[in-house]
Design an enzyme around this catalytic site. Sequence first.
Site, short mmCIF file in Angstrom:
data_model
loop_
_atom_site.label_atom_id
_atom_site.label_comp_id
_atom_site.label_asym_id
_atom_site.label_seq_id
_atom_site.Cartn_x
_atom_site.Cartn_y
_atom_site.Cartn_z
N LYS A 204 -4.73 0.96 -4.07
CA LYS A 204 -3.66 1.64 -3.33
C LYS A 204 -2.30 1.34 -3.95
O LYS A 204 -1.37 2.14 -3.82
CB LYS A 204 -3.72 1.25 -1.85
CG LYS A 204 -3.66 -0.23 -1.54
CD LYS A 204 -2.25 -0.76 -1.38
CE LYS A 204 -2.26 -2.24 -1.11
NZ LYS A 204 -0.90 -2.83 -1.04
N THR A 261 1.80 1.70 2.05
CA THR A 261 2.33 1.34 0.75
C THR A 261 2.93 2.54 0.02
O THR A 261 3.80 2.37 -0.84
CB THR A 261 1.22 0.69 -0.11
OG1 THR A 261 0.54 -0.28 0.67
CG2 THR A 261 1.80 0.02 -1.33
#
Length: 366
Positions: A204, A261
Amino acid sequence: MTSCSPTPKKIIVFGSGNFGSCLADHLGDSEHEVSMWSREKSFVEYFNEHHKNPRYLKDHSFPNTIRAVGPDLPDADFVKRIDVLLFAIPTQGLRSLLARLRPSLDDAHLPLLIFVNKGIETDTNALTLEIIADTCGKDIAKVSTFLSGPSFATEIVRRQPTMVSIASLSEEHAERASLVFHQPWFRCYRGNDPIGIELAGALKNVYAIASGMADGLGYENNTRASLITRGLSEMTRIGVAYGANPLTFLSMAGVGDLFLTCSSLTSRNYTVGVRLGRGERLEEVLETLGSVAEGVTTAKGLKAITDDLDVPAPLANAVYQVLYEGRNVREQAQALLERPMVKELDLPGKSGGPARALMKKLGIEL
């Protein structure tokens, strides 16, 4: 605040960075006795005098239940009195730390090991589970636990409700780790797919760089939502090819952490992407960032993995080419937009090779 922990534990947190500090704060406020190890003598002295971190979360006062130790590693007598070892250092330094710590571990009275680092070791392309097996042995690897999820440090220390995934090959140890952390403001969800948790937590960060690049180029909400969705599809495809459970990528450690994120300047990796998209050089960005953006090194390990698995990863490859081949961000974005139409959802026909090899190393047959 009222603790939900069954009994207070003696815990040592290896790492005094942003995330290690906030977890130490949470654990100390949950009535555990916490030691936070740093390799810097100046940090140890400052923290114990002021109960503040001079580098991260500077305005936050830490509980008196936390004590800094270091710069020497704790010896065997110290470790023998510890219930939980929490590792919160960058992945690239983990192998060395575990090798130095291994002689102090008593296999007959092993403390609970929890790992919160996110990344792929660049020289070996190894996940943390394999690093543990190499340095500490398969029996310790099989009971190690992994925590990951959408969890900005600044919000944890303000007790904003936070939810994470905790996984282990041992259900008993996953439950034990969850009990250490679980509070009304910090909820833990257990799983048995540490490989998937690790891949999601590492990958990610690469897609957060891509999302930041798009924002830096001036693209808006439609683009960000598209990138997050395609990033989830891509990391799921890579994870399944590696041997992870596809459902893991729908967990807190998967889509939860990916969404967070990829959409906030609090994210170091997203910030790197934004600045690259605005035309800054990578060297300048990293020199002035102030902390580690693990997606930069992870992109290199991920490129080797996707090449080895022969799995399509156009977004991750585009990030790699910007970071390591000097490609222009805007040209890479345009090339992605001009790719031929593809089926939206697909999983690889062959899957699980690396995971099977790792499980074999651990003495587990899939």
